[in-house]
Design a protein around this motif. Structure first.
Motif, PDB file in Angstrom:
ATOM      1  N   LEU A  40       0.836  -1.201   0.000  1.00  0.00           N
ATOM      2  CA  LEU A  40       0.000   0.000   0.000  1.00  0.00           C
ATOM      3  C   LEU A  40       0.873   1.254   0.000  1.00  0.00           C
ATOM      4  N   LYS A  41       2.059   1.145   0.593  1.00  0.00           N
ATOM      5  CA  LYS A  41       3.010   2.263   0.599  1.00  0.00           C
ATOM      6  C   LYS A  41       3.890   2.251  -0.648  1.00  0.00           C
ATOM      7  N   THR A  42       4.266   1.055  -1.079  1.00  0.00           N
ATOM      8  CA  THR A  42       5.157   0.881  -2.231  1.00  0.00           C
ATOM      9  C   THR A  42       4.535  -0.160  -3.162  1.00  0.00           C
ATOM     10  N   PRO A  43       3.581   0.265  -3.986  1.00  0.00           N
ATOM     11  CA  PRO A  43       2.923  -0.704  -4.866  1.00  0.00           C
ATOM     12  C   PRO A  43       3.886  -1.288  -5.893  1.00  0.00           C
ATOM     13  N   PRO A  44       3.661  -2.534  -6.273  1.00  0.00           N
ATOM     14  CA  PRO A  44       4.482  -3.127  -7.328  1.00  0.00           C
ATOM     15  C   PRO A  44       4.203  -2.420  -8.653  1.00  0.00           C
ATOM     16  N   SER A  45       5.155  -2.489  -9.550  1.00  0.00           N
ATOM     17  CA  SER A  45       4.976  -1.913 -10.888  1.00  0.00           C
ATOM     18  C   SER A  45       4.071  -2.829 -11.710  1.00  0.00           C
ATOM     19  N   ARG A  46       3.689  -2.347 -12.862  1.00  0.00           N
ATOM     20  CA  ARG A  46       2.885  -3.147 -13.790  1.00  0.00           C
ATOM     21  C   ARG A  46       3.627  -4.439 -14.141  1.00  0.00           C
ATOM     22  N   ASP A  47       4.917  -4.312 -14.461  1.00  0.00           N
ATOM     23  CA  ASP A  47       5.702  -5.504 -14.805  1.00  0.00           C
ATOM     24  C   ASP A  47       5.774  -6.480 -13.638  1.00  0.00           C
ATOM     25  N   GLU A  48       5.981  -5.960 -12.426  1.00  0.00           N
ATOM     26  CA  GLU A  48       6.038  -6.837 -11.255  1.00  0.00           C
ATOM     27  C   GLU A  48       4.720  -7.576 -11.066  1.00  0.00           C
ATOM     28  N   LEU A  49       3.606  -6.856 -11.172  1.00  0.00           N
ATOM     29  CA  LEU A  49       2.301  -7.509 -11.015  1.00  0.00           C
ATOM     30  C   LEU A  49       2.093  -8.587 -12.064  1.00  0.00           C
ATOM     31  N   GLN A  50       2.494  -8.305 -13.288  1.00  0.00           N
ATOM     32  CA  GLN A  50       2.363  -9.314 -14.343  1.00  0.00           C
ATOM     33  C   GLN A  50       3.228 -10.536 -14.053  1.00  0.00           C
ATOM     34  N   ARG A  51       4.457 -10.308 -13.592  1.00  0.00           N
ATOM     35  CA  ARG A  51       5.350 -11.431 -13.256  1.00  0.00           C
ATOM     36  C   ARG A  51       4.792 -12.243 -12.081  1.00  0.00           C
ATOM     37  N   ILE A  52       4.276 -11.542 -11.070  1.00  0.00           N
ATOM     38  CA  ILE A  52       3.710 -12.235  -9.910  1.00  0.00           C
ATOM     39  C   ILE A  52       2.533 -13.094 -10.339  1.00  0.00           C
ATOM     40  N   ALA A  53       1.637 -12.511 -11.120  1.00  0.00           N
ATOM     41  CA  ALA A  53       0.465 -13.267 -11.579  1.00  0.00           C
ATOM     42  C   ALA A  53       0.906 -14.495 -12.374  1.00  0.00           C
ATOM     43  N   ALA A  54       1.863 -14.317 -13.266  1.00  0.00           N
ATOM     44  CA  ALA A  54       2.357 -15.449 -14.060  1.00  0.00           C
ATOM     45  C   ALA A  54       2.964 -16.522 -13.157  1.00  0.00           C
ATOM     46  N   ALA A  55       3.683 -16.105 -12.122  1.00  0.00           N
ATOM     47  CA  ALA A  55       4.331 -17.055 -11.214  1.00  0.00           C
ATOM     48  C   ALA A  55       3.332 -17.826 -10.358  1.00  0.00           C
ATOM     49  N   THR A  56       2.129 -17.285 -10.188  1.00  0.00           N
ATOM     50  CA  THR A  56       1.111 -18.020  -9.426  1.00  0.00           C
ATOM     51  C   THR A  56       0.487 -19.120 -10.271  1.00  0.00           C
ATOM     52  N   GLY A  57       0.555 -18.956 -11.605  1.00  0.00           N
ATOM     53  CA  GLY A  57      -0.097 -19.917 -12.483  1.00  0.00           C
ATOM     54  C   GLY A  57      -1.596 -19.704 -12.578  1.00  0.00           C
ATOM     55  N   GLU A  58      -2.070 -18.600 -12.024  1.00  0.00           N
ATOM     56  CA  GLU A  58      -3.492 -18.293 -12.043  1.00  0.00           C
ATOM     57  C   GLU A  58      -3.717 -17.016 -12.835  1.00  0.00           C
ATOM     58  N   PRO A  59      -4.961 -16.771 -13.238  1.00  0.00           N
ATOM     59  CA  PRO A  59      -5.230 -15.524 -13.960  1.00  0.00           C
ATOM     60  C   PRO A  59      -4.997 -14.310 -13.063  1.00  0.00           C
ATOM     61  N   LEU A  60      -4.687 -13.196 -13.673  1.00  0.00           N
ATOM     62  CA  LEU A  60      -4.481 -11.950 -12.940  1.00  0.00           C
ATOM     63  C   LEU A  60      -5.665 -11.646 -12.026  1.00  0.00           C
ATOM     64  N   ARG A  61      -6.862 -11.932 -12.497  1.00  0.00           N
ATOM     65  CA  ARG A  61      -8.080 -11.665 -11.719  1.00  0.00           C
ATOM     66  C   ARG A  61      -8.032 -12.322 -10.335  1.00  0.00           C
ATOM     67  N   ALA A  62      -7.289 -13.421 -10.195  1.00  0.00           N
ATOM     68  CA  ALA A  62      -7.190 -14.108  -8.899  1.00  0.00           C
ATOM     69  C   ALA A  62      -6.479 -13.252  -7.857  1.00  0.00           C
ATOM     70  N   LEU A  63      -5.735 -12.237  -8.296  1.00  0.00           N
ATOM     71  CA  LEU A  63      -5.038 -11.356  -7.354  1.00  0.00           C
ATOM     72  C   LEU A  63      -5.867 -10.150  -6.941  1.00  0.00           C
ATOM     73  N   LEU A  64      -7.107 -10.077  -7.405  1.00  0.00           N
ATOM     74  CA  LEU A  64      -7.979  -8.962  -7.042  1.00  0.00           C
ATOM     75  C   LEU A  64      -8.696  -9.242  -5.731  1.00  0.00           C
ATOM     76  N   ARG A  65      -8.771  -8.228  -4.918  1.00  0.00           N
ATOM     77  CA  ARG A  65      -9.502  -8.305  -3.657  1.00  0.00           C
ATOM     78  C   ARG A  65     -10.947  -7.896  -3.934  1.00  0.00           C
ATOM     79  N   THR A  66     -11.802  -8.887  -4.094  1.00  0.00           N
ATOM     80  CA  THR A  66     -13.173  -8.652  -4.540  1.00  0.00           C
ATOM     81  C   THR A  66     -14.085  -8.105  -3.443  1.00  0.00           C
ATOM     82  N   LYS A  67     -13.639  -8.146  -2.201  1.00  0.00           N
ATOM     83  CA  LYS A  67     -14.481  -7.661  -1.098  1.00  0.00           C
ATOM     84  C   LYS A  67     -14.286  -6.177  -0.807  1.00  0.00           C
ATOM     85  N   GLN A  68     -13.357  -5.554  -1.513  1.00  0.00           N
ATOM     86  CA  GLN A  68     -13.158  -4.109  -1.351  1.00  0.00           C
ATOM     87  C   GLN A  68     -14.296  -3.372  -2.043  1.00  0.00           C
TER      88      GLN A  68
END
Length: 116
Positions: free
Chosen positions: A35-63
């Protein structure tokens, strides 16, 4: 052990528990308070790819912002989801643990063990 990073929100009990779990196993991770130091677009894409799940799985749907921004629309592209996550980092689900073995969203908490 190789480097481990946790994308962490200290106000979240699940995130605090994941950090404690790592430390109980003798791992002192790099802690990124996203929240203080958000990941970059590239970092988020790499993280999502490393999970093996779609990017949508990293969304907090209860917000509230999730519905306010119309992110429940299944037609939204990954680029649109990334834009929302970058402009509103509270939408990034947590904790996310990243290691050389991959990345896991710590929900349920035990999933982080898969990448240690």
């Amino acid at each position: 052990m190789s480097a481990v990073t946790i994308y962490h929100n200290p106000r979240c009990s699940t995130s605090r528990n994941a950090l404690a779990l790592l430390r109980e196993r003798g791992i002192e991770p790099q802690v990124v308070e996203y929240l203080k130091t958000p990941p970059s677009r590239d970092e988020l894409q790499r993280i999502a790819a490393a999970t093996g799940e779609p990017l949508r799985a990293l969304l907090r749907t209860k917000q509230p912002e999730y519905l306010e921004q119309g992110l429940d629309d299944p037609q939204l592209s990954d680029d649109q989801l990334l834009d929302a996550m970058l402009t509103t980092p509270v939408l990034i689900n947590r904790p996310i643990v990243v290691s050389a073995k991959g990345a896991r969203l710590g929900r349920p908490l035990e999933r982080v063990l898969e990448v240690l």
